[in-house]
Structure formats: structure tokens, C-alpha cells
Design a protein around this motif. Structure first.
Motif, PDB file in Angstrom:
ATOM      1  N   SER A  20       0.820  -1.205   0.000  1.00 57.35           N
ATOM      2  CA  SER A  20       0.000   0.000   0.000  1.00 57.35           C
ATOM      3  C   SER A  20       0.855   1.255   0.000  1.00 57.35           C
ATOM      4  CB  SER A  20      -0.934   0.003   1.216  1.00 57.35           C
ATOM      5  OG  SER A  20      -0.195  -0.030   2.423  1.00 57.35           O
ATOM      6  N   THR A  21       2.102   1.156   0.484  1.00 61.67           N
ATOM      7  CA  THR A  21       2.997   2.319   0.507  1.00 61.67           C
ATOM      8  C   THR A  21       3.414   2.733  -0.898  1.00 61.67           C
ATOM      9  OG1 THR A  21       3.862   1.717   2.695  1.00 61.67           O
ATOM     10  CG2 THR A  21       5.205   3.206   1.348  1.00 61.67           C
ATOM     11  N   VAL A  22       3.803   1.759  -1.725  1.00 68.61           N
ATOM     12  CA  VAL A  22       4.324   2.088  -3.052  1.00 68.61           C
ATOM     13  C   VAL A  22       3.242   2.114  -4.123  1.00 68.61           C
ATOM     14  CG1 VAL A  22       6.563   1.099  -2.451  1.00 68.61           C
ATOM     15  CG2 VAL A  22       4.877  -0.328  -3.613  1.00 68.61           C
ATOM     16  N   ILE A 132       7.476   3.194  13.768  1.00 72.02           N
ATOM     17  CA  ILE A 132       8.378   2.540  12.827  1.00 72.02           C
ATOM     18  C   ILE A 132       7.790   2.550  11.424  1.00 72.02           C
ATOM     19  CG2 ILE A 132       9.402   0.320  12.182  1.00 72.02           C
ATOM     20  CD1 ILE A 132      10.840   1.665  14.470  1.00 72.02           C
ATOM     21  N   GLU A 133       6.492   2.338  11.325  1.00 77.98           N
ATOM     22  CA  GLU A 133       5.858   2.309  10.009  1.00 77.98           C
ATOM     23  C   GLU A 133       5.984   3.652   9.295  1.00 77.98           C
ATOM     24  OE1 GLU A 133       1.550   1.462   7.886  1.00 77.98           O
ATOM     25  OE2 GLU A 133       1.856   0.837   9.970  1.00 77.98           O
ATOM     26  N   ILE A 134       5.868   4.747  10.041  1.00 77.87           N
ATOM     27  CA  ILE A 134       6.020   6.065   9.421  1.00 77.87           C
ATOM     28  C   ILE A 134       7.429   6.242   8.884  1.00 77.87           C
ATOM     29  CG2 ILE A 134       6.009   8.550   9.868  1.00 77.87           C
ATOM     30  CD1 ILE A 134       3.800   8.021  11.939  1.00 77.87           C
ATOM     31  N   PHE A 135       8.443   5.872   9.683  1.00 77.55           N
ATOM     32  CA  PHE A 135       9.835   5.951   9.227  1.00 77.55           C
ATOM     33  C   PHE A 135      10.027   5.099   7.974  1.00 77.55           C
ATOM     34  CE2 PHE A 135      11.356   7.395  13.525  1.00 77.55           C
ATOM     35  CZ  PHE A 135      12.047   8.506  13.068  1.00 77.55           C
ATOM     36  N   PHE A 136       9.571   3.863   8.039  1.00 76.35           N
ATOM     37  CA  PHE A 136       9.782   2.915   6.954  1.00 76.35           C
ATOM     38  C   PHE A 136       9.065   3.379   5.687  1.00 76.35           C
ATOM     39  CE2 PHE A 136       8.821  -0.814   4.441  1.00 76.35           C
ATOM     40  CZ  PHE A 136       9.983  -1.567   4.506  1.00 76.35           C
ATOM     41  N   ALA A 137       7.793   3.774   5.817  1.00 76.46           N
ATOM     42  CA  ALA A 137       7.009   4.187   4.653  1.00 76.46           C
ATOM     43  C   ALA A 137       7.610   5.421   3.993  1.00 76.46           C
ATOM     44  CB  ALA A 137       5.565   4.460   5.060  1.00 76.46           C
ATOM     45  N   THR A 138       8.092   6.359   4.803  1.00 74.40           N
ATOM     46  CA  THR A 138       8.702   7.575   4.250  1.00 74.40           C
ATOM     47  C   THR A 138       9.954   7.235   3.457  1.00 74.40           C
ATOM     48  OG1 THR A 138       7.857   8.899   6.096  1.00 74.40           O
ATOM     49  CG2 THR A 138       9.669   9.829   4.815  1.00 74.40           C
ATOM     50  N   ALA A 139      10.827   6.399   4.042  1.00 74.49           N
ATOM     51  CA  ALA A 139      12.065   6.029   3.364  1.00 74.49           C
ATOM     52  C   ALA A 139      11.794   5.264   2.080  1.00 74.49           C
ATOM     53  CB  ALA A 139      12.942   5.203   4.309  1.00 74.49           C
ATOM     54  N   LEU A 140      10.865   4.313   2.127  1.00 72.89           N
ATOM     55  CA  LEU A 140      10.563   3.513   0.945  1.00 72.89           C
ATOM     56  C   LEU A 140       9.910   4.357  -0.144  1.00 72.89           C
ATOM     57  CD1 LEU A 140      10.426   0.758  -0.438  1.00 72.89           C
ATOM     58  CD2 LEU A 140       8.242   0.346   0.718  1.00 72.89           C
ATOM     59  N   PHE A 141       8.967   5.221   0.239  1.00 74.38           N
ATOM     60  CA  PHE A 141       8.274   6.054  -0.748  1.00 74.38           C
ATOM     61  C   PHE A 141       9.247   7.001  -1.440  1.00 74.38           C
ATOM     62  CE2 PHE A 141       5.629   9.421  -2.394  1.00 74.38           C
ATOM     63  CZ  PHE A 141       4.456   8.785  -2.775  1.00 74.38           C
ATOM     64  N   LEU A 142      10.084   7.685  -0.665  1.00 76.60           N
ATOM     65  CA  LEU A 142      11.035   8.627  -1.259  1.00 76.60           C
ATOM     66  C   LEU A 142      12.093   7.893  -2.070  1.00 76.60           C
ATOM     67  CD1 LEU A 142      11.547  11.169   1.687  1.00 76.60           C
ATOM     68  CD2 LEU A 142      10.153  11.444  -0.375  1.00 76.60           C
ATOM     69  N   THR A 227       5.815  18.896 -11.164  1.00 76.83           N
ATOM     70  CA  THR A 227       6.262  17.743 -11.930  1.00 76.83           C
ATOM     71  C   THR A 227       5.903  16.471 -11.165  1.00 76.83           C
ATOM     72  OG1 THR A 227       8.447  17.695 -10.882  1.00 76.83           O
ATOM     73  CG2 THR A 227       8.187  19.075 -12.843  1.00 76.83           C
ATOM     74  N   ALA A 228       5.898  15.356 -11.854  1.00 80.74           N
ATOM     75  CA  ALA A 228       5.570  14.084 -11.203  1.00 80.74           C
ATOM     76  C   ALA A 228       6.554  13.773 -10.082  1.00 80.74           C
ATOM     77  CB  ALA A 228       5.560  12.955 -12.228  1.00 80.74           C
ATOM     78  N   GLU A 229       7.849  14.055 -10.329  1.00 78.60           N
ATOM     79  CA  GLU A 229       8.865  13.785  -9.304  1.00 78.60           C
ATOM     80  C   GLU A 229       8.662  14.676  -8.085  1.00 78.60           C
ATOM     81  OE1 GLU A 229      13.753  13.759  -8.758  1.00 78.60           O
ATOM     82  OE2 GLU A 229      12.833  14.543 -10.589  1.00 78.60           O
ATOM     83  N   ARG A 230       8.401  15.965  -8.314  1.00 75.98           N
ATOM     84  CA  ARG A 230       8.231  16.897  -7.195  1.00 75.98           C
ATOM     85  C   ARG A 230       6.973  16.575  -6.397  1.00 75.98           C
ATOM     86  NH1 ARG A 230      10.800  19.276  -3.354  1.00 75.98           N
ATOM     87  NH2 ARG A 230       9.969  21.322  -2.739  1.00 75.98           N
ATOM     88  N   ALA A 231       5.889  16.238  -7.094  1.00 75.41           N
ATOM     89  CA  ALA A 231       4.649  15.882  -6.400  1.00 75.41           C
ATOM     90  C   ALA A 231       4.853  14.653  -5.530  1.00 75.41           C
ATOM     91  CB  ALA A 231       3.534  15.633  -7.414  1.00 75.41           C
ATOM     92  N   GLY A 232       5.560  13.648  -6.068  1.00 79.39           N
ATOM     93  CA  GLY A 232       5.830  12.447  -5.289  1.00 79.39           C
ATOM     94  C   GLY A 232       6.697  12.726  -4.080  1.00 79.39           C
ATOM     95  N   GLN A 233       7.686  13.609  -4.251  1.00 76.02           N
ATOM     96  CA  GLN A 233       8.559  13.964  -3.127  1.00 76.02           C
ATOM     97  C   GLN A 233       7.776  14.672  -2.022  1.00 76.02           C
ATOM     98  OE1 GLN A 233      11.573  16.267  -5.121  1.00 76.02           O
ATOM     99  NE2 GLN A 233      12.881  14.483  -5.496  1.00 76.02           N
ATOM    100  N   LEU A 234       6.880  15.584  -2.405  1.00 76.12           N
ATOM    101  CA  LEU A 234       6.091  16.306  -1.403  1.00 76.12           C
ATOM    102  C   LEU A 234       5.134  15.368  -0.666  1.00 76.12           C
ATOM    103  CD1 LEU A 234       5.283  19.653  -3.280  1.00 76.12           C
ATOM    104  CD2 LEU A 234       6.816  19.318  -1.330  1.00 76.12           C
ATOM    105  N   VAL A 235       4.570  14.400  -1.383  1.00 75.58           N
ATOM    106  CA  VAL A 235       3.713  13.414  -0.718  1.00 75.58           C
ATOM    107  C   VAL A 235       4.531  12.611   0.281  1.00 75.58           C
ATOM    108  CG1 VAL A 235       2.340  11.330  -1.048  1.00 75.58           C
ATOM    109  CG2 VAL A 235       2.062  13.252  -2.602  1.00 75.58           C
ATOM    110  N   GLY A 236       5.739  12.205  -0.120  1.00 74.10           N
ATOM    111  CA  GLY A 236       6.606  11.469   0.789  1.00 74.10           C
ATOM    112  C   GLY A 236       7.042  12.288   1.982  1.00 74.10           C
ATOM    113  N   LEU A 237       7.361  13.570   1.760  1.00 75.13           N
ATOM    114  CA  LEU A 237       7.782  14.431   2.857  1.00 75.13           C
ATOM    115  C   LEU A 237       6.640  14.734   3.816  1.00 75.13           C
ATOM    116  CD1 LEU A 237      10.086  16.925   0.908  1.00 75.13           C
ATOM    117  CD2 LEU A 237      10.800  15.148   2.515  1.00 75.13           C
TER     118      LEU A 237
END
Length: 379
Positions: A20-22, A132-142, A227-237
């Protein structure tokens, strides 16, 4: 159970939610990647997350006499292999990989929550799970966002597969208390089934609405001019703002009723969803990312608190992950079809409707009168 053991088990549980994260990263482009119609993305989501929810519920029946840790290790191996299949350019093999990954992760979540639910300090354990899930999901998403930007969509799947191998390493010689279950065993049906079923339905409806808008946040960011990359980064952040929601729930605790907590959450998100989809701007997009993550994390403990209040042995809370996964599967699948036919604004309205219905259903379950004692005179 030692704190280090809880942390290791928490990381493995986070791997269980990696699908669900990716998923939002490939949802909007996977159909075009394979040259398939829009319904293909919805089918892939249903195979991944729907399969995960079904296997999460069915694990006690399918693997009743199987040892827990070997079952978890096998699930991680299957998940890692299935993630790697995503690199093959075949739409039907991708659907198969989604189903295999979902089933494996669903079984894994059942094992990790069974072990954590048998810990003597369940609340402490689940607090660590959440952090832990927040840490993990953030790292994996970014990480996946960066890999996609540099090497293309297929390059994210080896990184996702690596999480399965990480889980295997963390389970190696995992020390467990002697009082913890060794095999899956059976689960008896506790009391208060009616109220529990309505609460679980509300939990699922909430995540249908939440996932409907959450899965489309990268697309909404692009509609706002990013951009798609910037939008994804902001969602991850925005994911670390879940800490704010978790801390707020911890500080408030039982000072407010579950109805008030869930009511405020559903109203706020029900307003934000149609607002950001009907008139997307960068500031509104960023604000919605923060609000969505913070209020979602804030509300989850109250759902589980109500389920736990209906059965002190935690047998209803064991179905919580399945409701979350089912909601996360159904929401984006419906949103893809709605977006292709009616546009992005309709996605926000759909999300809002599910959130409001969830709030009403939850309040109905919590505020329902207890049944009269046996033998009470009827009027």
C-alpha cells in the motif's frame, strides 16, 4: 518482550504494508506502461490489496497448525520474488505478481499482529509499530520516487523486493517470550458481534474514502502544476506529519470520546478532499498532504480502541488490518474509474461521501444501546 525485539517485529510489520505504501507511485501510470485500458490499474490494486485483506482474514483457517515464524519467513520470500516479477514487461504477469504479493503480505501481517497482540504491553507495542511504520514508509516512498525519476517505473520493484529480504534478516533468530503462540491456532468468536461488525464496516469505509484521495495525491500535485517527481517527493515528505497525529492521539488519549475524535477527522477530510480536487493549487496540495496524513494517523488508535473495548482479548482488533487493506484496495480502484469518466473533481466528492458515511456508521456502533439483560420484561 525486549524493546529491540519489538522494533524488529515492527519493521517486519511495516514490510507487510509496503504494498500500500508504493502503490500510489504506479497507480496512475501502470496502465499506460503496459499499453492497457484504465481498468487495468484498478484490477492490479484489487489483486494486490484485496488479496492481502482476504489472506489476512483467512490465515487462521488456511494455516491453523503452521508455526508462526516459518510462515512469516515463507511469506517474505514469496513477496520478494513477486515484487521482482514487476520488472517483467507483461501485464498479465504483473497482475499475477500483485496477487501473490498481496497474499503473502496479508499472511505476514496476520503473523506480526498475532505476535504483538499476545504481548503483555500491547499499547506500547502498537505505539512502536506506528512510529516505525512512518519511518519505513517515508524512506521507501522517497526511495522509490527517486529511482523512478532516474531509471523508470520498473526500477522501483527491485527496491520493493529488497524490503522482503530485509524482513527475512530481521526475523533471523528473533527472540520471543515463551508465553507467545508458536502456531497460528484458531480464533473463537467473541461477544458484541453486531456492534463490532458495524465498527469494522466503518473502519473499512473510512479507509475507502481516505485511500480514494490519498492514492491520487501525486496526480493532484501534477494538476496543481508540479512535476511528477516533485509531487511524489512532497507526498513522501508529508508522511512524517503522521508523528503529529500520533502524538496528538497519545496526549489527548481518552479525554475525548472515540465518536468525537472520528467525527472531527471525517469532517475535516471530507471537506479537504473535494476542495483540493476541484481547485488544485500548490499551497492547497501541500496543506492537504499534511492534513490527510496527520488526521489519518490520529484516528486509527480510536478505531482500534473501540474494537478493543468490545472484546478485551483483542480478537476484533485482529481484523483491523484487513479492513484497512480492503479500504485501500477498493478506494483507488473506484477512483481510477471515476476519474477516467467524470474527472478529478468527482474523485474528491466520492472520497468525501465515503468518509461521512464512515463517521455516521462509527457513531451508530459506539452510541448503540446495549441489549437489555436476559429476562428483562418487555414493554
Amino acid at each position: 518482550m525486549k524493546t529491540t525485539t519489538i522494533v524488529r517485529l515492527s519493521c517486519v510489520n511495516a514490510v507487510g504494508f509496503s504494498g500500500s505504501t508504493v502503490m500510489p507511485l504506479w497507480l496512475g501510470s501502470i496502465a499506460g506502461h503496459f499499453g492497457m485500458p484504465p481498468w487495468f490499474a484498478g484490477a492490479a490494486v484489487m489483486a494486490l490489496l484485496g488479496g492481502s485483506a482476504l489472506f489476512n482474514l483467512a490465515t487462521p483457517i488456511l494455516f491453523r497448525t503452521v508455526a508462526l515464524l516459518p510462515l512469516a519467513r515463507t511469506s517474505l520470500l514469496i513477496a520478494a520474488f513477486s515484487y521482482a516479477l514487476g520488472m517483467v514487461h507483461s501485464p498479465w504477469l504483473f497482475l499475477t505478481a500483485c496477487l501473490l504479493t498481496g497474499g503473502a503480505l496479508g499472511v505476514l501481517l496476520n503473523v506480526t499482529n498475532r505476535l504483538m497482540g499476545s504481548h503483555e504491553h500491547v499499547q506500547k507495542g502498537y505505539a512502536i509499530f506506528q512510529l516505525i511504520e512512518i519511518f519505513f514508509a517515508t524512506a521507501l516512498f522517497l526511495g522509490c520516487t527517486t529511482v523512478i525519476a532516474r531509471f523508470g517505473l520498473a526500477a522501483m520493484f527491485p527496491l520493493a523486493a529488497a524490503t522482503g529480504l530485509l524482513g527475512l534478516a530481521l526475523l533471523h533468530r528473533l527472540p520471543l517470550d515463551g508465553a507467545m503462540p508458536a502456531v497460528m491456532g484458531e480464533t473463537e468468536g467473541p461477544a458484541h458481534r453486531g456492534r463490532a461488525i458495524v465498527t469494522l464496516i466503518a473502519f473499512g469505509l473510512f479507509f475507502i474514502g481516505q485511500a480514494t484521495i490519498n492514492a491520487f495525491m501525486p496526480i493532484i500535485g501534477q494538476a496543481a502544476g508540479l512535476t511528477a517527481e516533485r509531487a511524489g517527493q512532497l507526498v513522501g515528505l508529508g508522511m512524517p506529519f503522521g508523528f503529529a497525529g500520533a502524538l496528538l492521539a497519545r496526549v489527548i488519549g481518552e479525554r475525548v470520546s472515540p465518536v468525537m475524535a472520528i467525527g472531527v477527522t471525517t469532517i475535516v477530510l471530507a471537506i479537504a478532499a473535494p476542495w483540493v480536487t476541484s481547485a488544485p493549487t500548490v499551497p492547497l496540495f501541500i496543506a492537504t498532504v499534511i492534513v490527510l496524513v496527520a488526521f489519518t494517523i490520529f484516528s486509527v488508535p480510536y478505531f482500534f480502541a473501540q474494537l478493543g473495548a468490545l472484546d478485551r482479548h483483542g480478537r476484533y482488533t485482529a481484523f483491523g488490518p484487513a479492513m484497512m487493506l480492503a479500504g485501500i484496495a477498493i478506494g483507488p480502484s473506484a477512483a481510477v474509474l471515476i476519474n477516467s469518466r467524470l474527472g478529478l473533481a468527482a474523485v474528491g466528492l466520492l472520497s468525501s461521501a465515503f468518509l461521512l458515511i464512515a463517521g455516521v456508521a462509527f457513531a451508530t456502533a459506539v452510541l448503540a444501546r446495549r441489549p437489555a439483560p436476559t429476562g428483562a420484561p418487555s414493554l
